[in-house]
Scaffold this active site. Structure first.
Site, short mmCIF file in Angstrom:
data_model
loop_
_atom_site.label_atom_id
_atom_site.label_comp_id
_atom_site.label_asym_id
_atom_site.label_seq_id
_atom_site.Cartn_x
_atom_site.Cartn_y
_atom_site.Cartn_z
N HIS A 278 140.18 43.00 69.66
CA HIS A 278 139.39 44.14 70.08
C HIS A 278 139.86 45.41 69.36
O HIS A 278 141.04 45.55 69.04
CB HIS A 278 139.55 44.33 71.60
CG HIS A 278 138.57 45.26 72.22
ND1 HIS A 278 137.30 44.87 72.58
CD2 HIS A 278 138.67 46.57 72.54
CE1 HIS A 278 136.66 45.89 73.11
NE2 HIS A 278 137.46 46.94 73.09
N SER B 128 132.60 48.56 72.00
CA SER B 128 133.17 48.37 73.33
C SER B 128 132.34 49.08 74.39
O SER B 128 131.16 48.77 74.56
CB SER B 128 134.63 48.84 73.33
OG SER B 128 135.32 48.37 74.45
N ASP C 2 139.49 38.22 72.06
CA ASP C 2 139.04 39.40 72.81
C ASP C 2 138.46 38.92 74.13
O ASP C 2 137.67 37.97 74.17
CB ASP C 2 137.99 40.15 71.99
CG ASP C 2 137.52 41.44 72.66
OD1 ASP C 2 138.07 41.82 73.72
OD2 ASP C 2 136.60 42.09 72.12
#
Length: 334
Positions: A291, A167, A261
């Site tokens: 995610h 991320s 996501d």
């Protein structure tokens, strides 16, 4: 190659059963962006502990404090039964530059160290809003340089080195590689980018499809961006690496994305841009994942997805002749 219009998007029905249960539980909890930041940070740490297995007794952990005048720490995991030089993973955690820590990602880092037979260094860069952009990136560069110096002292400089992150950590990882390239400094052997944030624009189809009801919502991303305080610089390549005009010469990359996501499309676009720039890329999309799946290791399918990321490290470190990022770069994207 598969054109963007032909990409297949997952739905809630495609998700693993354990993931759907986690989403139901999440719906009972107030959104993190509506809570005070200290509480949101504690909740993320607690959720990570609940959704990850117990610590691995086959791996030992060390805490490094590399700079006396800076509040920077680096957690180090390595297999207990292996001494001497070993491959290294330099890992940057996710959490939107606001949440997360080396502790929140402990289980995944232990899994990497144990399964890939390597040393994993997970950094605690300073987080927003107390330390807005570009502090996290500058901290990553400081800690990476420190680790490079230590590798020479330890005699590990000839061992493979991978820069990794999930991320926001994936954002920092690939920007770090590009900045090293621009300065003409030695590059890592590869990048491991797990659902990386590559574009602050939020103008993709995946943002429309998955902006509500999933772990990473559009509202939460807006909250992250507000605190990161990179306003007016969203199109700069030190914020949105997808906007970089020249991606040539970057290390080979393994990019893992979740099917449901908001970051799915920009991750695919970044993989495509790297490939067009001649960088060897392997893209893996997990249609049954959301995610943050590397923090959901109690779910068998999430653990299997995390293990596919680690398999890339295993093959890279073991020099498996049957695995080639260069060959992977010629395969069509899923």
């Amino acid at each position: 190659m598969v054109e963007k219009e032909e990409w297949i998007y997952s739905s809630v029905e495609d998700l693993a059963p354990g993931i759907r249960r986690i989403l139901r539980i999440q719906s009972w909890v107030p959104p993190l962006e509506r809570l005070p930041i200290p509480i949101s940070r504690v909740l993320m740490e607690c959720a990570s502990r609940m959704n990850s297995p117990r610590r691995n007794p086959r791996v030992k952990e060390t805490l490094h404090i590399p700079f006396a005048r800076l509040p920077l720490t680096m957690r180090h995991w390595e297999p207990r039964d292996w001494s001497g030089p070993r491959p290294v993973v330099f890992f940057m955690h996710g959490g939107g530059f606001v949440l997360g820590s080396s502790r929140s990602h402990r289980a995944f880092c232990e899994l990497m160290a144990d399964e890939a037979r390597c040393s994993v260094f997970s950094i605690d860069y300073r987080r927003a809003p107390e330390h807005p952009y570009p502090t996290a990136l500058e901290d990553a560069e400081r800690l990476f340089q420190w680790l490079q110096e230590q590798r020479e002292i330890w005699g590990w400089q000839n061992q493979p080195l991978v820069v990794a992150g999930d991320s926001a950590g994936g954002n920092l990882a690939t920007i770090l590689c590009r900045r090293l390239r621009d300065r003409g400094e030695p590059l890592p052997d590869a990048q491991l980018l797990i659902y990386p944030l590559t574009d602050f624009a939020q103008n993709t189809v995946s943002y429309q499809k998955y902006g509500q009801g999933f772990v990473l919502t559009r509202s939460l991303v807006d909250w992250f961006f507000l605190h990161y305080q990179a306003a007016g610089q969203y199109d700069h390549h030190d914020v949105s690496p997808l906007r970089c005009e020249d991606l040539r010469g970057l290390p080979p990359a393994f990019i893992a994305l979740a099917g449901c996501d908001v970051l799915l499309d920009e991750g695919r676009n970044y993989a495509r841009r790297l490939q067009e720039a001649g960088v060897a890329v392997q893209l893996r999309v997990f249609p049954n994942m959301i995610h943050a799946f590397v923090n959901l290791l109690v779910v068998p399918e999430a653990r299997a997805a995390a293990m596919e990321c680690i398999a890339f490290l295993q093959d890279l470190f073991q020099g498996d002749e049957g695995y080639s990022l260069s060959a992977a770069a010629d395969r069509p994207f899923p």
